[in-house]
Design an enzyme around this catalytic site. Structure first.
Site, PDB file in Angstrom:
ATOM      1  N   GLY A 204       0.828  -1.201   0.000  1.00 56.11           N
ATOM      2  CA  GLY A 204       0.000   0.000   0.000  1.00 56.11           C
ATOM      3  C   GLY A 204       0.859   1.245   0.000  1.00 56.11           C
ATOM      4  O   GLY A 204       2.006   1.221  -0.462  1.00 56.11           O
ATOM      5  N   SER A 205       0.311   2.309   0.532  1.00 53.97           N
ATOM      6  CA  SER A 205       0.996   3.601   0.455  1.00 53.97           C
ATOM      7  C   SER A 205       2.047   3.753   1.564  1.00 53.97           C
ATOM      8  O   SER A 205       1.922   3.137   2.628  1.00 53.97           O
ATOM      9  CB  SER A 205      -0.037   4.717   0.573  1.00 53.97           C
ATOM     10  N   PRO A 206       3.053   4.608   1.353  1.00 58.34           N
ATOM     11  CA  PRO A 206       4.065   4.826   2.396  1.00 58.34           C
ATOM     12  C   PRO A 206       3.458   5.333   3.709  1.00 58.34           C
ATOM     13  O   PRO A 206       3.895   4.941   4.786  1.00 58.34           O
ATOM     14  CB  PRO A 206       4.987   5.875   1.770  1.00 58.34           C
ATOM     15  N   VAL A 208       0.482   4.706   5.078  1.00 58.69           N
ATOM     16  CA  VAL A 208      -0.116   3.590   5.836  1.00 58.69           C
ATOM     17  C   VAL A 208       0.981   2.592   6.228  1.00 58.69           C
ATOM     18  O   VAL A 208       0.922   1.977   7.292  1.00 58.69           O
ATOM     19  CB  VAL A 208      -1.270   2.925   5.042  1.00 58.69           C
ATOM     20  N   GLY A 209       2.005   2.481   5.402  1.00 57.62           N
ATOM     21  CA  GLY A 209       3.143   1.608   5.747  1.00 57.62           C
ATOM     22  C   GLY A 209       3.715   1.962   7.109  1.00 57.62           C
ATOM     23  O   GLY A 209       4.064   1.096   7.911  1.00 57.62           O
ATOM     24  N   GLU A 226       5.581  -3.257   0.973  1.00 55.33           N
ATOM     25  CA  GLU A 226       5.651  -3.008  -0.473  1.00 55.33           C
ATOM     26  C   GLU A 226       4.925  -1.706  -0.719  1.00 55.33           C
ATOM     27  O   GLU A 226       3.692  -1.668  -0.748  1.00 55.33           O
ATOM     28  CB  GLU A 226       4.986  -4.172  -1.235  1.00 55.33           C
ATOM     29  N   CYS A 260       1.830   0.641  -9.162  1.00 59.93           N
ATOM     30  CA  CYS A 260       2.928   1.114  -8.316  1.00 59.93           C
ATOM     31  C   CYS A 260       4.236   1.257  -9.086  1.00 59.93           C
ATOM     32  O   CYS A 260       5.083   2.060  -8.699  1.00 59.93           O
ATOM     33  CB  CYS A 260       3.112   0.183  -7.132  1.00 59.93           C
TER      34      CYS A 260
HETATM   35  P1  NAD Z   1      -3.448   2.214   1.163  1.00 62.95           P
HETATM   36  O1  NAD Z   1      -2.177   2.312   1.894  1.00 62.95           O
HETATM   37  O2  NAD Z   1      -4.436   3.312   1.289  1.00 62.95           O
HETATM   38  O3  NAD Z   1      -4.240   0.880   1.578  1.00 62.95           O
HETATM   39  C1  NAD Z   1      -3.633  -0.391   1.586  1.00 62.95           C
HETATM   40  C2  NAD Z   1      -4.314  -1.262   2.634  1.00 62.95           C
HETATM   41  O4  NAD Z   1      -4.161  -0.659   3.911  1.00 62.95           O
HETATM   42  C3  NAD Z   1      -5.807  -1.462   2.425  1.00 62.95           C
HETATM   43  O5  NAD Z   1      -6.126  -2.810   2.673  1.00 62.95           O
HETATM   44  C4  NAD Z   1      -6.438  -0.558   3.451  1.00 62.95           C
HETATM   45  O6  NAD Z   1      -7.646  -1.078   3.953  1.00 62.95           O
HETATM   46  C5  NAD Z   1      -5.413  -0.499   4.554  1.00 62.95           C
HETATM   47  N1  NAD Z   1      -5.408   0.789   5.231  1.00 62.95           N
HETATM   48  C6  NAD Z   1      -5.654   2.010   4.694  1.00 62.95           C
HETATM   49  N2  NAD Z   1      -5.539   2.969   5.620  1.00 62.95           N
HETATM   50  C7  NAD Z   1      -5.214   2.358   6.782  1.00 62.95           C
HETATM   51  C8  NAD Z   1      -4.961   2.815   8.099  1.00 62.95           C
HETATM   52  N3  NAD Z   1      -5.027   4.099   8.421  1.00 62.95           N
HETATM   53  N4  NAD Z   1      -4.647   1.899   9.044  1.00 62.95           N
HETATM   54  C9  NAD Z   1      -4.570   0.587   8.737  1.00 62.95           C
HETATM   55  N5  NAD Z   1      -4.813   0.106   7.505  1.00 62.95           N
HETATM   56  C10 NAD Z   1      -5.134   0.968   6.536  1.00 62.95           C
HETATM   57  O7  NAD Z   1      -3.019   1.973  -0.355  1.00 62.95           O
HETATM   58  P2  NAD Z   1      -3.959   1.840  -1.630  1.00 62.95           P
HETATM   59  O8  NAD Z   1      -4.578   3.177  -1.892  1.00 62.95           O
HETATM   60  O9  NAD Z   1      -4.850   0.659  -1.504  1.00 62.95           O
HETATM   61  O10 NAD Z   1      -2.891   1.503  -2.760  1.00 62.95           O
HETATM   62  C11 NAD Z   1      -2.148   2.488  -3.392  1.00 62.95           C
HETATM   63  C12 NAD Z   1      -0.741   2.562  -2.872  1.00 62.95           C
HETATM   64  O11 NAD Z   1      -0.165   1.283  -2.807  1.00 62.95           O
HETATM   65  C13 NAD Z   1       0.165   3.377  -3.769  1.00 62.95           C
HETATM   66  O12 NAD Z   1       1.044   4.135  -2.983  1.00 62.95           O
HETATM   67  C14 NAD Z   1       0.933   2.318  -4.528  1.00 62.95           C
HETATM   68  O13 NAD Z   1       2.156   2.731  -5.052  1.00 62.95           O
HETATM   69  C15 NAD Z   1       1.094   1.276  -3.484  1.00 62.95           C
HETATM   70  N6  NAD Z   1       1.322  -0.016  -4.107  1.00 62.95           N
HETATM   71  C16 NAD Z   1       2.531  -0.617  -3.939  1.00 62.95           C
HETATM   72  C17 NAD Z   1       2.760  -1.830  -4.554  1.00 62.95           C
HETATM   73  C18 NAD Z   1       4.066  -2.550  -4.419  1.00 62.95           C
HETATM   74  O14 NAD Z   1       4.103  -3.711  -4.780  1.00 62.95           O
HETATM   75  N7  NAD Z   1       5.123  -1.946  -3.919  1.00 62.95           N
HETATM   76  C19 NAD Z   1       1.773  -2.433  -5.322  1.00 62.95           C
HETATM   77  C20 NAD Z   1       0.562  -1.782  -5.444  1.00 62.95           C
HETATM   78  C21 NAD Z   1       0.338  -0.569  -4.820  1.00 62.95           C
END
Ligand code: NAD
Length: 469
Positions: A204-206, A208-209, A226, A260
């Protein structure tokens, strides 16, 4: 949102405070029973996952069409066939991967057995994003099963139709004692994260990471993150501009830019920009016709919030190609922006939409300096017919992955580790690396029980002891 089936009874107050405690402890009990360890069990679960992919092929195409009008061919190549090839790769290699790895010994352990055992971590949590919601949930799952773990999967709540399919159908194929799907929004995910897991794999996003890593730190749980970021794409003056335009346009506009590893922005000279613009226009028309809104091969933005965020970036610089939007359909035309300044909104965040800014630099040195002044990206692309230029970019920059003269194709090799560095992530996977991610390299020394006289040398009193040279 609902805790997955299988949660054991808690007190009412306890269940409210931690609705997932029963589920996690149920999976932990299953893991401790040793059920997931035998190779036959892992193979059976992987084969069942293969049946899910085969039997639900049409459903997968349908739910992705419903969530983001993802073109069927893009679903086939970026979701289903990637899972299929990772699955086959795991099935074909599992026996080798699982083997104990015998290691060199020193003189005191010559008669013993020393090896690295690929031990499962235990109960692992996989949290997925919405942009490739099947691939990014199931590819880690394949490695987690192959390595002998129990797994809780948390698909994104944004890709709703996929989430429903995965929650309702996938558990019918897998052993419910060991594998569960939890549907959860932000609040429930945070409750889920309060539980102790043995490994967390997050995509997901940095931002939330950071939340995930903080939650994991409370239990000292290891993580793979990731993440995303802005992937630069340097185009040097000496390259075949038509090819560059097609390869860049494909990477940027595939899945309507919600990838991504998509090239996020182009860096090139003013002269190259003037050649690239007509070539990009031609590539876009060739791919999607004169009105991409009517093309069956161009996806939509996943949700209203994501649409509004991406649409706002169109005000950076000047629209040179595209720029049309339709909020009802969450459509943004394949767009190229020029005259974008580094301080403009489009350069402050990952674009994650079908918008490509072109920024100009004087030469490769300036491009390298521009890249190195920013967070380290997940992917870095460089186009040039001069190998020296490509080598310089590779050697003088840092990124999760690198691909010369194309975009995104580095992802197609299971033999290459996939992951970020710095802001774009921590850890890597794909192929054997996924198995290794979910395995703890446990060191094991099986000493011979006899020959005690050999040990005398290390016991006190030390007065007369001499270390052998
Ligand atoms: P996101 O971080 O918003 O969400 C990812 C997951 O985290 C979801 O399941 C969501 O329910 C959960 N989440 C969201 N907010 C949260 C919080 N506050 N606390 C706990 N969990 C939470 O990301 P997204 O919008 O689903 O995806 C887009 C991002 O992911 C982009 O930054 C993209 O570059 C990245 N991405 C990376 C890869 C990779 O392989 N490196 C692949 C795809 C997407």
């Amino acid at each position: 949102a609902s805790p997955a089936s299988g949660s054991a009874g808690n007190s009412e107050e306890g269940a409210r405070m931690n609705p997932y405690a029963g589920l996690v402890s149920g999976l932990r009990a299953a893991w401790l029973s040793g059920k997931t360890r035998p190779m036959e069990y892992r193979v059976a679960q992987l084969e069942a996952l293969g049946r899910f992919l085969d039997e639900k092929n049409q459903d997968i195409l349908d739910v992705l069409a419903s969530d983001m009008r993802k073109p069927p061919f893009e679903v086939e190549i970026s979701e289903i066939s990637i899972c299929r090839s990772e699955l086959n790769h795991a099935l074909n290699n599992l026996g080798t991967w699982m083997k104990d790895e015998h290691v060199e010994k020193n003189w005191v352990t010559q008669l013993d057995s020393a090896f690295i055992r690929k031990d499962p971590y235990g109960v692992v949590l996989i949290i997925g994003p919405w942009n490739y919601p099947i691939n990014l949930l199931l590819v880690p799952l394949i490695g987690a099963i192959a390595a002998g773990n129990c797994v809780i999967m948390k698909p994104s709540e944004i890709s709703k139709a996929v989430e429903k399919l995965v929650a309702e159908m996938l558990p019918n194929y897998l052993d419910k004692d060991c594998f569960a799907v939890v549907t959860a929004g932000v609040e429930e995910t945070n409750k889920l994260l309060e539980n102790k897991f043995d490994y967390i794999f997050f995509t997901g996003s940095p931002s939330v990471g950071r939340i995930i890593m903080t939650a994991a730190a409370k239990h000292l749980t290891p993580v793979t993150l990731e993440l995303g970021g802005k992937n630069p794409c340097y185009v040097s003056d000496n390259c075949e501009v038509q090819n560059v335009a097609r390869r860049v346009a494909w990477g940027r506009f595939f899945n309507a830019g919600q990838t991504c590893v998509a090239p996020d922005y182009v860096l090139c000279s003013v002269e190259m920009r003037e050649k690239l613009l007509p070539a990009l226009r031609e590539a876009i028309t060739e791919f999607y016709g004169l009105n991409p809104q009517e093309s069956p091969d161009f996806a939509r933005i996943v949700g209203d919030k994501q649409f509004q965020r991406a649409q706002a970036l169109l005000s950076s610089g000047r629209v040179a190609i595209g720029g049309q939007t339709d909020e009802k359909e969450r459509y943004i035309a394949p767009t190229v922006l020029v005259d974008v300044r580094p301080e403009d909104p489009a350069m402050q965040e990952e674009i994650f939409g079908p918008i490509l800014p072109i920024l100009t630099v004087a030469n490769v040195d300036e491009a390298i300096a521009f890249i190195n002044a920013r967070e380290r990206p997940l992917a870095l692309y460089a186009f040039s017919s001069c190998k020296k230029v490509l080598r310089r970019v590779l050697e003088q920059t840092s990124s999760g992955g690198f691909c010369a003269n194309d975009t995104m194709m580095q992802m197609t090799l299971t033999s290459l580790p996939f992951g970020g560095i710095g802001h774009s992530g921590l850890g890597h996977y794909h192929g054997r690396f996924t198995f290794e991610t979910f395995s703890h390299p446990r060191s094991a020394l099986l000493r011979s029980a006899g020959r005690e006289s050999l040990n005398n040398v290390r016991y006190p009193p030390y007065a007369s002891r001499r270390l052998p040279l």
